[in-house]
Design an enzyme around this catalytic site. Structure first.
Site, PDB file in Angstrom:
ATOM      1  N   PRO A   4       0.797  -1.230   0.000  1.00  0.00           N
ATOM      2  CA  PRO A   4       0.000   0.000   0.000  1.00  0.00           C
ATOM      3  C   PRO A   4       0.827   1.277   0.000  1.00  0.00           C
ATOM      4  O   PRO A   4       1.876   1.353   0.634  1.00  0.00           O
ATOM      5  CB  PRO A   4      -0.817  -0.107   1.287  1.00  0.00           C
ATOM      6  CG  PRO A   4      -0.067  -1.050   2.147  1.00  0.00           C
ATOM      7  CD  PRO A   4       0.586  -2.030   1.204  1.00  0.00           C
ATOM      8  N   ASN A   5       0.318   2.244  -0.715  1.00  0.00           N
ATOM      9  CA  ASN A   5       0.835   3.617  -0.808  1.00  0.00           C
ATOM     10  C   ASN A   5       2.100   3.739  -1.651  1.00  0.00           C
ATOM     11  O   ASN A   5       2.559   4.851  -1.897  1.00  0.00           O
ATOM     12  CB  ASN A   5       1.065   4.219   0.595  1.00  0.00           C
ATOM     13  CG  ASN A   5      -0.208   4.265   1.400  1.00  0.00           C
ATOM     14  OD1 ASN A   5      -1.203   4.813   0.924  1.00  0.00           O
ATOM     15  ND2 ASN A   5      -0.228   3.670   2.581  1.00  0.00           N
ATOM     16  N   ARG A  43       4.814  11.222  -2.309  1.00  0.00           N
ATOM     17  CA  ARG A  43       4.526  10.968  -0.909  1.00  0.00           C
ATOM     18  C   ARG A  43       5.782  11.152  -0.061  1.00  0.00           C
ATOM     19  O   ARG A  43       6.822  10.576  -0.376  1.00  0.00           O
ATOM     20  CB  ARG A  43       4.051   9.521  -0.835  1.00  0.00           C
ATOM     21  CG  ARG A  43       4.081   8.862   0.475  1.00  0.00           C
ATOM     22  CD  ARG A  43       4.012   7.347   0.292  1.00  0.00           C
ATOM     23  NE  ARG A  43       3.794   6.745   1.580  1.00  0.00           N
ATOM     24  CZ  ARG A  43       4.269   5.567   1.947  1.00  0.00           C
ATOM     25  NH1 ARG A  43       4.969   4.847   1.091  1.00  0.00           N
ATOM     26  NH2 ARG A  43       4.036   5.112   3.134  1.00  0.00           N
ATOM     27  N   TYR A  71      10.933   8.949   1.275  1.00  0.00           N
ATOM     28  CA  TYR A  71      10.870   7.958   0.197  1.00  0.00           C
ATOM     29  C   TYR A  71      11.477   8.439  -1.121  1.00  0.00           C
ATOM     30  O   TYR A  71      11.600   7.658  -2.065  1.00  0.00           O
ATOM     31  CB  TYR A  71       9.416   7.521  -0.017  1.00  0.00           C
ATOM     32  CG  TYR A  71       8.817   6.861   1.195  1.00  0.00           C
ATOM     33  CD1 TYR A  71       9.264   5.609   1.622  1.00  0.00           C
ATOM     34  CD2 TYR A  71       7.830   7.499   1.958  1.00  0.00           C
ATOM     35  CE1 TYR A  71       8.732   4.998   2.743  1.00  0.00           C
ATOM     36  CE2 TYR A  71       7.287   6.902   3.086  1.00  0.00           C
ATOM     37  CZ  TYR A  71       7.746   5.651   3.479  1.00  0.00           C
ATOM     38  OH  TYR A  71       7.229   5.051   4.590  1.00  0.00           O
ATOM     39  N   ASN A 108       8.098  -5.600  -1.317  1.00  0.00           N
ATOM     40  CA  ASN A 108       8.028  -4.499  -0.364  1.00  0.00           C
ATOM     41  C   ASN A 108       6.579  -4.465   0.139  1.00  0.00           C
ATOM     42  O   ASN A 108       5.711  -3.888  -0.523  1.00  0.00           O
ATOM     43  CB  ASN A 108       8.399  -3.166  -1.024  1.00  0.00           C
ATOM     44  CG  ASN A 108       8.412  -2.042  -0.003  1.00  0.00           C
ATOM     45  OD1 ASN A 108       7.956  -2.220   1.132  1.00  0.00           O
ATOM     46  ND2 ASN A 108       8.916  -0.885  -0.385  1.00  0.00           N
ATOM     47  N   ALA A 130       3.358  -0.986   4.602  1.00  0.00           N
ATOM     48  CA  ALA A 130       2.824  -1.016   5.970  1.00  0.00           C
ATOM     49  C   ALA A 130       2.460  -2.424   6.433  1.00  0.00           C
ATOM     50  O   ALA A 130       2.517  -2.727   7.632  1.00  0.00           O
ATOM     51  CB  ALA A 130       1.609  -0.094   6.067  1.00  0.00           C
ATOM     52  N   GLU A 163      12.946  -9.376   0.910  1.00  0.00           N
ATOM     53  CA  GLU A 163      12.145  -8.267   1.456  1.00  0.00           C
ATOM     54  C   GLU A 163      12.907  -6.967   1.205  1.00  0.00           C
ATOM     55  O   GLU A 163      14.098  -6.887   1.513  1.00  0.00           O
ATOM     56  CB  GLU A 163      11.965  -8.499   2.965  1.00  0.00           C
ATOM     57  CG  GLU A 163      11.220  -7.390   3.679  1.00  0.00           C
ATOM     58  CD  GLU A 163      11.184  -7.615   5.198  1.00  0.00           C
ATOM     59  OE1 GLU A 163      11.647  -8.678   5.695  1.00  0.00           O
ATOM     60  OE2 GLU A 163      10.704  -6.693   5.889  1.00  0.00           O
ATOM     61  N   HIS A 223      12.850  -2.537   1.421  1.00  0.00           N
ATOM     62  CA  HIS A 223      12.245  -1.264   1.843  1.00  0.00           C
ATOM     63  C   HIS A 223      13.120  -0.149   1.308  1.00  0.00           C
ATOM     64  O   HIS A 223      14.350  -0.271   1.275  1.00  0.00           O
ATOM     65  CB  HIS A 223      12.162  -1.169   3.363  1.00  0.00           C
ATOM     66  CG  HIS A 223      11.396  -2.291   3.961  1.00  0.00           C
ATOM     67  ND1 HIS A 223      10.030  -2.374   3.892  1.00  0.00           N
ATOM     68  CD2 HIS A 223      11.798  -3.414   4.600  1.00  0.00           C
ATOM     69  CE1 HIS A 223       9.629  -3.491   4.464  1.00  0.00           C
ATOM     70  NE2 HIS A 223      10.684  -4.149   4.903  1.00  0.00           N
ATOM     71  N   ARG A 280      13.658   4.344  12.029  1.00  0.00           N
ATOM     72  CA  ARG A 280      12.390   5.082  12.072  1.00  0.00           C
ATOM     73  C   ARG A 280      11.609   4.734  13.347  1.00  0.00           C
ATOM     74  O   ARG A 280      12.190   4.280  14.316  1.00  0.00           O
ATOM     75  CB  ARG A 280      11.607   4.793  10.786  1.00  0.00           C
ATOM     76  CG  ARG A 280      12.399   5.227   9.546  1.00  0.00           C
ATOM     77  CD  ARG A 280      11.619   5.033   8.273  1.00  0.00           C
ATOM     78  NE  ARG A 280      10.379   5.815   8.291  1.00  0.00           N
ATOM     79  CZ  ARG A 280       9.385   5.640   7.415  1.00  0.00           C
ATOM     80  NH1 ARG A 280       9.486   4.722   6.477  1.00  0.00           N
ATOM     81  NH2 ARG A 280       8.298   6.390   7.501  1.00  0.00           N
TER      82      ARG A 280
HETATM   83  C1  DHK Z   1       7.244   1.654   2.960  1.00  0.00           C
HETATM   84  C2  DHK Z   1       6.147   1.943   3.707  1.00  0.00           C
HETATM   85  O1  DHK Z   1       5.026   2.368   3.123  1.00  0.00           O
HETATM   86  C3  DHK Z   1       6.177   1.863   5.166  1.00  0.00           C
HETATM   87  O2  DHK Z   1       4.919   1.515   5.705  1.00  0.00           O
HETATM   88  C4  DHK Z   1       7.254   0.952   5.701  1.00  0.00           C
HETATM   89  C5  DHK Z   1       8.445   1.030   3.536  1.00  0.00           C
HETATM   90  C6  DHK Z   1       8.585   1.228   5.031  1.00  0.00           C
HETATM   91  C7  DHK Z   1       9.690   1.429   2.751  1.00  0.00           C
HETATM   92  O3  DHK Z   1      10.611   2.037   3.297  1.00  0.00           O
HETATM   93  O4  DHK Z   1       9.757   1.085   1.565  1.00  0.00           O
HETATM   94  O5  DHK Z   1       7.369   1.129   7.095  1.00  0.00           O
END
Ligand code: DHK
Length: 150
Positions: A15-16, A23, A28, A79, A82, A104, A106, A113
């Site tokens: 998500p997101n 964002r 990010y 990835n 959340a 995995e 990120h 964090r």
């Molecule tokens: C991305 C997210 O949306 C967060 O919820 C994770 C991850 C970290 C990232 O760093 O790619 O905590």
């Protein structure tokens, strides 16, 4: 899932991550998910593998996608965003895969964090984890997956 005789590396995004580039840029970065996809497509073409790149905002869809890769993907990069920190369902779906590399990733260093991001349900069933390198995390994971296929 691409129809192909080549080995498939699936790259799954939770998500997101569709909002990358817009964002929370200080965390990010400015690179979009489309740009990350392009970089991996190039690597896949150069390496003779097929890329199955996927993003969803839904936990159930992510579980179904992981299930659909059983017996089809040669490696998975994920990835879970959340859902990393919340989802036993995603963990169980990964644990139910055949013995394939699962990496995995990120973008951010989740250990620098908030405390709630320090725990990953996925790490315990993944082959390994790469985090903290921004979009490069995906490229490093892709290179690791390629090496593990050989
Ligand atoms: C991305 C997210 O949306 C967060 O919820 C994770 C991850 C970290 C990232 O760093 O790619 O905590």
């Amino acid at each position: 899932m691409p129809k192909t005789s080549k080995p498939v590396i699936a790259v799954l995004n939770g998500p997101n991550l569709n909002l990358l580039g817009e964002r929370q840029r200080s965390i990010y970065g400015k690179v979009t998910l489309g740009e990350i996809r392009k970089r991996l497509e190039k690597k896949a073409t150069q390496s003779g593998v097929a890329l199955d790149f996927y993003q969803t905002n839904s936990e159930g869809e992510l579980v179904s996608k992981i299930q659909s890769l059983r017996g089809k993907a040669s490696a998975i990069i994920i990835n879970p965003a959340a859902y990393t920190h919340t989802s036993v369902a995603v963990r169980d779906a990964i644990a139910a895969l055949d013995k394939i590399p699962v990496i995995e990733v990120h973008l951010s260093n989740i250990y620098r964090r908030e405390d709630f991001r320090h725990h990953s349900y996925v790490s315990g069933v993944a082959t390994g984890q790469i985090c903290g390198f921004g979009p490069l995390s995906y490229e490093l994971a892709f290179d690791a997956a390629l090496k593990m296929l050989k």
